[in-house]
Scaffold this motif. Structure first.
Motif, PDB file in Angstrom:
ATOM      1  N   VAL A 272       0.874  -1.165   0.000  1.00 53.99           N
ATOM      2  CA  VAL A 272       0.000   0.000   0.000  1.00 53.99           C
ATOM      3  C   VAL A 272       0.911   1.213   0.000  1.00 53.99           C
ATOM      4  CG1 VAL A 272      -1.705   1.315   1.293  1.00 53.99           C
ATOM      5  CG2 VAL A 272      -1.858  -1.173   1.218  1.00 53.99           C
ATOM      6  N   VAL A 273       0.726   2.060  -0.979  1.00 55.37           N
ATOM      7  CA  VAL A 273       1.551   3.260  -1.107  1.00 55.37           C
ATOM      8  C   VAL A 273       0.618   4.461  -1.013  1.00 55.37           C
ATOM      9  CG1 VAL A 273       3.130   4.546  -2.592  1.00 55.37           C
ATOM     10  CG2 VAL A 273       3.168   2.041  -2.594  1.00 55.37           C
ATOM     11  N   TYR A 274       0.926   5.396  -0.133  1.00 52.29           N
ATOM     12  CA  TYR A 274       0.109   6.595   0.042  1.00 52.29           C
ATOM     13  C   TYR A 274       0.949   7.804  -0.326  1.00 52.29           C
ATOM     14  CZ  TYR A 274      -3.089   9.931   2.138  1.00 52.29           C
ATOM     15  OH  TYR A 274      -3.959  10.960   2.337  1.00 52.29           O
ATOM     16  N   PHE A 275       0.494   8.572  -1.307  1.00 47.85           N
ATOM     17  CA  PHE A 275       1.166   9.791  -1.713  1.00 47.85           C
ATOM     18  C   PHE A 275       0.392  10.977  -1.162  1.00 47.85           C
ATOM     19  CE2 PHE A 275       2.343   6.852  -5.083  1.00 47.85           C
ATOM     20  CZ  PHE A 275       3.704   7.092  -5.194  1.00 47.85           C
ATOM     21  N   PHE A 276       1.055  11.823  -0.402  1.00 50.96           N
ATOM     22  CA  PHE A 276       0.444  13.068   0.055  1.00 50.96           C
ATOM     23  C   PHE A 276       1.179  14.175  -0.696  1.00 50.96           C
ATOM     24  CE2 PHE A 276      -0.416  16.592   2.951  1.00 50.96           C
ATOM     25  CZ  PHE A 276      -1.776  16.424   3.135  1.00 50.96           C
ATOM     26  N   MET A 277       0.602  14.622  -1.815  1.00 50.54           N
ATOM     27  CA  MET A 277       1.343  15.467  -2.739  1.00 50.54           C
ATOM     28  C   MET A 277       1.096  16.960  -2.568  1.00 50.54           C
ATOM     29  SD  MET A 277       1.501  13.049  -6.099  1.00 50.54           S
ATOM     30  CE  MET A 277      -0.206  13.182  -6.565  1.00 50.54           C
ATOM     31  N   GLU A 278       0.270  17.341  -1.628  1.00 48.76           N
ATOM     32  CA  GLU A 278       0.030  18.754  -1.326  1.00 48.76           C
ATOM     33  C   GLU A 278      -0.161  19.610  -2.581  1.00 48.76           C
ATOM     34  OE1 GLU A 278       2.475  20.477   1.732  1.00 48.76           O
ATOM     35  OE2 GLU A 278       2.830  18.514   2.613  1.00 48.76           O
ATOM     36  N   GLY A 279      -1.126  19.223  -3.391  1.00 46.72           N
ATOM     37  CA  GLY A 279      -1.445  20.005  -4.584  1.00 46.72           C
ATOM     38  C   GLY A 279      -0.914  19.398  -5.864  1.00 46.72           C
ATOM     39  N   GLY A 280      -0.058  18.408  -5.761  1.00 46.18           N
ATOM     40  CA  GLY A 280       0.491  17.778  -6.962  1.00 46.18           C
ATOM     41  C   GLY A 280      -0.558  17.001  -7.733  1.00 46.18           C
ATOM     42  N   CYS A 281      -1.585  16.575  -7.059  1.00 47.33           N
ATOM     43  CA  CYS A 281      -2.689  15.848  -7.690  1.00 47.33           C
ATOM     44  C   CYS A 281      -3.971  16.346  -7.036  1.00 47.33           C
ATOM     45  CB  CYS A 281      -2.520  14.351  -7.468  1.00 47.33           C
ATOM     46  SG  CYS A 281      -3.844  13.374  -8.171  1.00 47.33           S
ATOM     47  N   ASP A 282      -4.726  17.106  -7.756  1.00 46.38           N
ATOM     48  CA  ASP A 282      -5.934  17.709  -7.219  1.00 46.38           C
ATOM     49  C   ASP A 282      -7.041  16.665  -7.160  1.00 46.38           C
ATOM     50  OD1 ASP A 282      -8.212  19.142  -6.682  1.00 46.38           O
ATOM     51  OD2 ASP A 282      -7.750  20.753  -8.076  1.00 46.38           O
ATOM     52  N   THR A 283      -7.327  16.150  -5.958  1.00 46.48           N
ATOM     53  CA  THR A 283      -8.302  15.066  -5.832  1.00 46.48           C
ATOM     54  C   THR A 283      -9.707  15.477  -6.249  1.00 46.48           C
ATOM     55  OG1 THR A 283      -8.682  15.528  -3.495  1.00 46.48           O
ATOM     56  CG2 THR A 283      -7.023  13.881  -4.033  1.00 46.48           C
ATOM     57  N   PHE A 284     -10.021  16.761  -6.206  1.00 52.14           N
ATOM     58  CA  PHE A 284     -11.352  17.188  -6.636  1.00 52.14           C
ATOM     59  C   PHE A 284     -11.525  17.028  -8.141  1.00 52.14           C
ATOM     60  CE2 PHE A 284     -11.228  19.378  -2.561  1.00 52.14           C
ATOM     61  CZ  PHE A 284     -12.480  19.106  -2.085  1.00 52.14           C
ATOM     62  N   ASN A 285     -10.435  16.896  -8.881  1.00 53.67           N
ATOM     63  CA  ASN A 285     -10.533  16.631 -10.312  1.00 53.67           C
ATOM     64  C   ASN A 285      -9.987  15.258 -10.667  1.00 53.67           C
ATOM     65  OD1 ASN A 285     -11.841  18.929 -10.910  1.00 53.67           O
ATOM     66  ND2 ASN A 285     -10.217  19.870 -12.091  1.00 53.67           N
ATOM     67  N   LEU A 286      -9.744  14.433  -9.667  1.00 54.17           N
ATOM     68  CA  LEU A 286      -9.330  13.055  -9.896  1.00 54.17           C
ATOM     69  C   LEU A 286     -10.548  12.143  -9.941  1.00 54.17           C
ATOM     70  CD1 LEU A 286      -7.010  10.959 -10.040  1.00 54.17           C
ATOM     71  CD2 LEU A 286      -7.208  10.795  -7.574  1.00 54.17           C
ATOM     72  N   LEU A 287     -11.447  12.334  -8.984  1.00 55.80           N
ATOM     73  CA  LEU A 287     -12.664  11.531  -8.878  1.00 55.80           C
ATOM     74  C   LEU A 287     -13.840  12.493  -8.757  1.00 55.80           C
ATOM     75  CD1 LEU A 287     -13.665   8.578  -8.590  1.00 55.80           C
ATOM     76  CD2 LEU A 287     -13.572   8.933  -6.128  1.00 55.80           C
ATOM     77  N   VAL A 288     -14.712  12.464  -9.741  1.00 55.65           N
ATOM     78  CA  VAL A 288     -15.773  13.456  -9.872  1.00 55.65           C
ATOM     79  C   VAL A 288     -17.146  12.789  -9.711  1.00 55.65           C
ATOM     80  CG1 VAL A 288     -16.806  15.111 -11.486  1.00 55.65           C
ATOM     81  CG2 VAL A 288     -14.324  14.795 -11.434  1.00 55.65           C
ATOM     82  N   PRO A 289     -18.045  13.359  -8.879  1.00 56.99           N
ATOM     83  CA  PRO A 289     -19.398  12.798  -8.781  1.00 56.99           C
ATOM     84  C   PRO A 289     -20.112  12.909 -10.127  1.00 56.99           C
ATOM     85  CG  PRO A 289     -19.263  14.891  -7.610  1.00 56.99           C
ATOM     86  CD  PRO A 289     -17.883  14.564  -8.070  1.00 56.99           C
ATOM     87  N   LYS A 290     -20.875  11.887 -10.464  1.00 58.85           N
ATOM     88  CA  LYS A 290     -21.501  11.842 -11.793  1.00 58.85           C
ATOM     89  C   LYS A 290     -22.957  11.395 -11.658  1.00 58.85           C
ATOM     90  CE  LYS A 290     -20.533   9.526 -16.214  1.00 58.85           C
ATOM     91  NZ  LYS A 290     -20.659  10.594 -17.136  1.00 58.85           N
ATOM     92  N   GLY A 291     -23.863  12.209 -12.170  1.00 54.08           N
ATOM     93  CA  GLY A 291     -25.268  11.832 -12.236  1.00 54.08           C
ATOM     94  C   GLY A 291     -25.976  11.747 -10.896  1.00 54.08           C
TER      95      GLY A 291
END
Length: 130
Positions: free
Chosen positions: A37-56
Motif C-alpha cells: 500500500v503506497v500513500y502519496f500526500f502530494m500537497e497540490g500535486g494531484c488535485d483530488t477534486f478533479n481526480l474523482l468526480v461525482p456523476k449523475g
C-alpha cells in the motif's frame, strides 16, 4: 492501488451510527508474489477534486459550484460504478480522462478510492463525535 479522494464523495460524517460493525472476513492470500500500500500526500500535486468526480447525482451540482471553471464535465470523465452503499451519495463517479489506467484498475478490483481522508481542519473529540 489506493487513492484518497475529497469528502463530498461519501458522507463519512464524524458521527456514530451506534451499530456494531460485523466481524471482518478473513482475506484469502493472494497468489501474486508481492503487495504493498503506497500513500502519496502530494500537497497540490494531484488535485483530488478533479481526480474523482461525482456523476449523475445531487453531488454533481455541488462539485461544479465548488470547482467553478476548473470543474470537469460529466461527459468528459471516465465512468466508474461505486455500487449502492447506503453511506455513499452517488452510485457513479468519473475518473479524470487522463487516467484510464486508474479506471481499468478500479474495474478489475485492483484499486480502491478512500474518501474524506487527509488532514483534519478541526480537532475531533469524544464530545463532538457523539
Amino acid at each position: 492501488l489506493v487513492v484518497a479522494s475529497p469528502e463530498f464523495h461519501c458522507t463519512n460524517l464524524v458521527e456514530t451510527s451506534h451499530v456494531a460493525r460485523p466481524e471482518p472476513k478473513v482475506a484469502t492470500p493472494s497468489s501474486k508474489p508481492y503487495k504493498a500500500v503506497v500513500y502519496f500526500f502530494m500537497e497540490g500535486g494531484c488535485d483530488t477534486f478533479n481526480l474523482l468526480v461525482p456523476k449523475g447525482c445531487d453531488m454533481t451540482k455541488r462539485y461544479s459550484e465548488a470547482r467553478g471553471r476548473v470543474a470537469l464535465y460529466e461527459d468528459d470523465v471516465l465512468p466508474i460504478n461505486a455500487g449502492t452503499s447506503q453511506d455513499c451519495m452517488c452510485s457513479q463517479f468519473g475518473v479524470h480522462p487522463s487516467l484510464p489506467v486508474l479506471q481499468d484498475l478500479y474495474s478489475r478490483n485492483d484499486a480502491v478510492f478512500l474518501s474524506n481522508t487527509g488532514v483534519l481542519f478541526e480537532p475531533v473529540t469524544k464530545s463532538n463525535y457523539q
